[in-house]
Motif scaffolding. Sequence first.
Motif, PDB file in Angstrom:
ATOM      1  N   UNK A 293       0.751  -1.108   0.008  1.00  0.00           N
ATOM      2  CA  UNK A 293      -0.013  -0.105  -0.046  1.00  0.00           C
ATOM      3  C   UNK A 293       1.014   1.439   0.005  1.00  0.00           C
ATOM      4  N   UNK A 294       0.174   2.298  -0.384  1.00  0.00           N
ATOM      5  CA  UNK A 294       1.285   3.678  -0.344  1.00  0.00           C
ATOM      6  C   UNK A 294       1.514   4.090   0.887  1.00  0.00           C
ATOM      7  N   UNK A 295       0.924   3.634   2.017  1.00  0.00           N
ATOM      8  CA  UNK A 295       1.421   3.949   3.402  1.00  0.00           C
ATOM      9  C   UNK A 295       2.474   3.119   3.674  1.00  0.00           C
ATOM     10  N   UNK A 296       2.951   2.155   3.042  1.00  0.00           N
ATOM     11  CA  UNK A 296       4.300   1.213   3.377  1.00  0.00           C
ATOM     12  C   UNK A 296       5.240   2.044   3.596  1.00  0.00           C
ATOM     13  N   UNK A 297       5.906   1.712   4.548  1.00  0.00           N
ATOM     14  CA  UNK A 297       7.613   2.208   4.784  1.00  0.00           C
ATOM     15  C   UNK A 297       8.260   1.995   3.609  1.00  0.00           C
ATOM     16  N   UNK A 298       9.144   2.929   3.078  1.00  0.00           N
ATOM     17  CA  UNK A 298       9.853   2.696   1.866  1.00  0.00           C
ATOM     18  C   UNK A 298      10.650   1.510   1.834  1.00  0.00           C
ATOM     19  N   UNK A 299      11.327   1.131   3.202  1.00  0.00           N
ATOM     20  CA  UNK A 299      12.274   0.064   3.396  1.00  0.00           C
ATOM     21  C   UNK A 299      11.524  -1.385   2.904  1.00  0.00           C
ATOM     22  N   UNK A 300      10.391  -1.720   3.149  1.00  0.00           N
ATOM     23  CA  UNK A 300       9.782  -2.768   2.786  1.00  0.00           C
ATOM     24  C   UNK A 300       9.873  -3.012   1.386  1.00  0.00           C
ATOM     25  N   UNK A 301       9.750  -2.208   0.533  1.00  0.00           N
ATOM     26  CA  UNK A 301       9.835  -2.627  -1.039  1.00  0.00           C
ATOM     27  C   UNK A 301      11.297  -2.718  -1.135  1.00  0.00           C
ATOM     28  N   UNK A 302      12.268  -2.155  -0.713  1.00  0.00           N
ATOM     29  CA  UNK A 302      13.765  -2.373  -1.022  1.00  0.00           C
ATOM     30  C   UNK A 302      14.174  -3.934  -0.438  1.00  0.00           C
ATOM     31  N   UNK A 303      13.624  -4.260   0.918  1.00  0.00           N
ATOM     32  CA  UNK A 303      14.134  -5.353   1.379  1.00  0.00           C
ATOM     33  C   UNK A 303      13.299  -6.491   0.493  1.00  0.00           C
ATOM     34  N   UNK A 304      11.995  -6.505   0.399  1.00  0.00           N
ATOM     35  CA  UNK A 304      11.432  -7.687  -0.719  1.00  0.00           C
ATOM     36  C   UNK A 304      12.115  -7.634  -1.976  1.00  0.00           C
TER      37      UNK A 304
END
Lengths: 701, 512
Positions: free
Chosen positions: B468-479
């Motif tokens: 979701x847009x509210x997600x922490x930007x780190x999440x996308x990087x880690x995934x």
Amino acid sequence: MKMFSVSHKTVFVVDHCPYMAESSRQQVECDVLTKSRAHGVIPLAPVSKSLWTCAVECSMEYCRILYDIYPKDKLVNYIVSDSEFHILNTWRQDNQSTHELMSALAAVGPPNPREDPECCSILHGLVSAVESLCKITELQHEKRTALMDTAERVSNRGRIICLTNAKSDTHVRMLEDCIQETILEQNKLAAGSDRLMAIQQCDLVLVHIYPQGEDTLVSDRPKKEISPLLTSEVHSVRAGRHLATKLNILVQQHFDLASTTITNIPMKEEQHANTSANYDVELLHHRDAHLEFFKSGDLHMAGTSTRENGLKETITLKWCTPRTNSIELHYCTGAYRISPTDVNSRPSSCLTNFLLNGRSVLLEQPRKSGSKVISHMLSSHGGEIFLHVLNSNRSTLEDPPSISEGCGGRVTDYRITDFGEFMRENRLTPVPESSHHPSGKLPVERAKAQLERHTRYWPMIISQTTIFNMQAVVPLANLIVKETLSEEDVLTCQKTVYNLVDMERKNDPLPISTVGSRGKGPKRDEQYRIMWNELETLVKTHAGATERHQKVLDCIIACRSKPPEEEERKKRGRKREDREDRTEKNGSKDTEDKSWQESDRLKGLLDKDDQESEVIKDSPDSPEPLIKKPRLSTEDAQPPERAKGPVSLLSLWTNRITVANSRKHQEFVGRVSSVNNKFELYQQLKEENGMEVHENGKASR
Amino acid sequence: MPTVVLMDVSLSMTRPVTVDGTEEFQRKNLAVHGLNMLFEHMASNYRLEFTSLMAFSSLWELLVPFTRDYNALQEALSNLEDYDKTCVESALQGVSNVVQQEWGSACPCQVVLVTDGSLGIGKGSLRHSLQTLKQRGDDKKFPLPFPFPTKLFIMCVANAEELQMTDAMDNLEELLILSGGDGQIFTMEGPLCMKSVQAMFGRLIDHAYSPFHAVLHCGNLSSDVQVFPRPEPVVMDEEVEPMPRTVNTDLEIVGFIEIADISSPPVISRHLVLPTAPNKEVDDLGTGTTDELEEEPSASQMAGKSPNFCVLLHGSLKVEGMVALVQLGSEWYGMLYSQADSKKKSNLMMSLFEPGPDPLPWLGKISHLGPISEAAENPYGEDDSKSPFPVQPQAKRSYAQNVTVWIKASGLQTDVQKILRNARKLPDKTQTFYKELNRLRKAALAFGFWELLKGVADLLERECTLLPDSAHPDAAFQLSHAAQQLKLASTGDSQYAAFDHNIAPMHTDFSS
């Protein structure tokens, strides 16, 4: 199971040829979408395991169960075969773990489908397996060395489990022939080597794996003898679930395992924490845990059920929720390690975690009627879970005579508490095998040596001892039994002795208290003589150990008050005195025993009250006859065996009265040092002592 | 070890014995005489043994159920009647039933079969039974071997020559082998008379019913004891160590252990340890000279009143809740403890562990148990709050570590879901996410399941797009980092597919 049965050595030979990279065609949906997220998301295509993956994970499961139940001495050697053989581990004990094997398997990776199938064969692995079976294991080596002349009692047998995809029955026969030939060859080689042993028996278990939906090209065949050295059986199994079931059955057959299902385990629901449902968990263990059921033919009564393919049986036992954590010594006839069949299912891990946390669970045989029979117990010890078999039959030792009816059963003043303390000091603790003791003795031998030292002088009953009833002697008594003493220890002992000297000088009372009711007991200095003698006896038994022990004895001899003639006697040699001391002891004890019996009749007339009370602090030592004589002449006049002389009725009676009275109070100083039963009050005593005189005096009358 | 006496009361037992003397005896009389002798011996020296008496001919009858009342047994013997022919098989079936009903199938039993060696004729005879051994269905199996461990003693009121003239001896030997081989056949030596029957039963008594006397030592403290029932020799592995091991007559205590630490250990047998009056000849510590006694009270009275180490030991074991570890022989140990029965009578009991250096894994090697005084600090703690037991094994069992098993699809699904659940809670759950991811990666590599690595990589990439847009930007990087690492591992490239390698979280700068 014999130590060196076929199960001692198992070689896994797993086919790593290109065709094993084929899919098993059993698909696993790993993308389980929850309802809320199902919209507009395309689920991932299901994945499917290759034949290789199926073979590896089922063989790992076989090993997991094996290592759980037999952490030692049942060894696996894992070999992978393609264009050559790859041996992933050795027979060594430190190579025996699933982690070790998985690490090696990861390095091998899945088969390469592009490799030339012509160069690849399971044969490389099978030949290597036979060679491996000839290699001696640590246990075989150890036993052969230990048995020396009878080293031939150590056998060499083994099993080869081959997971492959065979082409036909003829192909299978070719493999068997090849193994047979290799065994003969290798046995010749082994005859001339120390590190190799000829194979006496080899069981080949060939498992043909084929993908789901295909027809098998190889037929099942039960175990048959190819030669006196080799038997062979063939199992043709579809990859996936069927293969897993097959290997589970095989591990049970190969290692004498049986299955128990624990039923009615209450478990909190994951979703609703306040409700609980009942679950079943299946455990594997050595089949001897069911011995009683097998023998009595009670299998069905005990809730056996035959499941699935009709090959696997399990016995159902009911969970009994533990009530208390009371420590009890159950009569247990066997304890067997377990392994859950479905190790990471939630019910299994709930049960195992519960047990690993230190709780024990009793298990009950489900019966349609009749009384509840607890037949087993699950309990963990040091992170390993065991199924204990409890005896549920009538005991052949029922209704034995009580210990109080036997020898020594009527004696009531055993030093139970002191011996309890002795036991705590002589508790055992594991000593690392790597640690070496300067004496070169094993820890258990050192434990025995300590017991020997601690019991050199250990009177069993309270009335046999003075020093062990004295708080003042404790520091010395605790130290003197040590193997070596430090300077500081010697000082402490000396201090104890000085303290006693001080007590004697101050004329402090001793718990010896064999004071005659009318001032006829041993005089205070006589009491001290008895005490010093006993102390000397104790220390003498240790004096030979080290110079420091001797120092303590010297200190006692130097400090103790002693009539001169005793000094003289000393010069005649220690040995003699030792003996005398002992006879004196025995003699006096005897006298007392006798007097006790003699006066048994009178027992009833006298103190009927707290006769049995165990906390007698000052019990009498037996008074020695002739104590009434003038002090200095006593020793001279007495032959060493004097205690054995006939005892007059009067002295028996006096003894009895003394015992009776002394149990009730500590004799007061006035009476002890009275002359003709008269004593001048407030002479040198503090006032409260005087008060005690009155109170005790009243109480005893 | 309970005893069943199985007495042959067939007609052949009434055969007269030719003796020169005046009285005429039947073989039965000789047998009864022998058994009386056995019962008398047991009554005085082995009185805790449970014995039952069965009589058999073509039928069998339980005359006296298991008892310690030897008078009852002797009385039953005197009232024996004579019946028809011998049928051993049905009698043995009877023994099997009677024993199992009373003691279950684990309790070792001694069977004393008293017969004249004439083993019946035709159907039901022992010869017939043995000949048809292999032609039987499951429902009509020969009763031997019994389900319980058995010692079979065959007492023949006949001499060996007589038995060897027919096939009786062969049949009896076969019977003994069928029973498991533990036992003996006794025959009479010389003429059939009272004396020789006594001699024969005397041999049985020496062999199987002599009390086991031992000395229990604890350093310099000791006590003479009788161990009941007698400890039997044990064979651990008939191949490596065929010689049976026997219990020493010197039982040495090596130290003490708390009941909680020994925790209900498995034992091979249990025995009462009964203190016995010290031998008069042995001038032991504590037994002084007794000669100047005017009148000696009865020996047992005396014994009751002189202190005995067993009683002291028992009392302290009971009070402290401890057991004494006792050495029975080379690499063979047992434990002594206080055992109370339902009637609150308590006793000193000894249980034998399996012979061997480490009978209880949680104690480690017994030879490596040492005194606590040697330890740098008391392993039990100053206030007894700790314990050096149980000894931890070197390796953990599968259920005590987080093993990965994907044999059932559900196992695999759970592991994948666990990763996805944590993926949705990144970056809070970064640690758990990578821990689960690495666990799955390791297993997939070991099982050669590269397809799964790719599949999970795809799943993670999909999760990335669904953030979701509210997600922490780190999440996308880690995934995407995790997905990429899994893909690399699935190529089998040794740089990325090493088993011991772990995927580390990507180092990002959003930590503030």
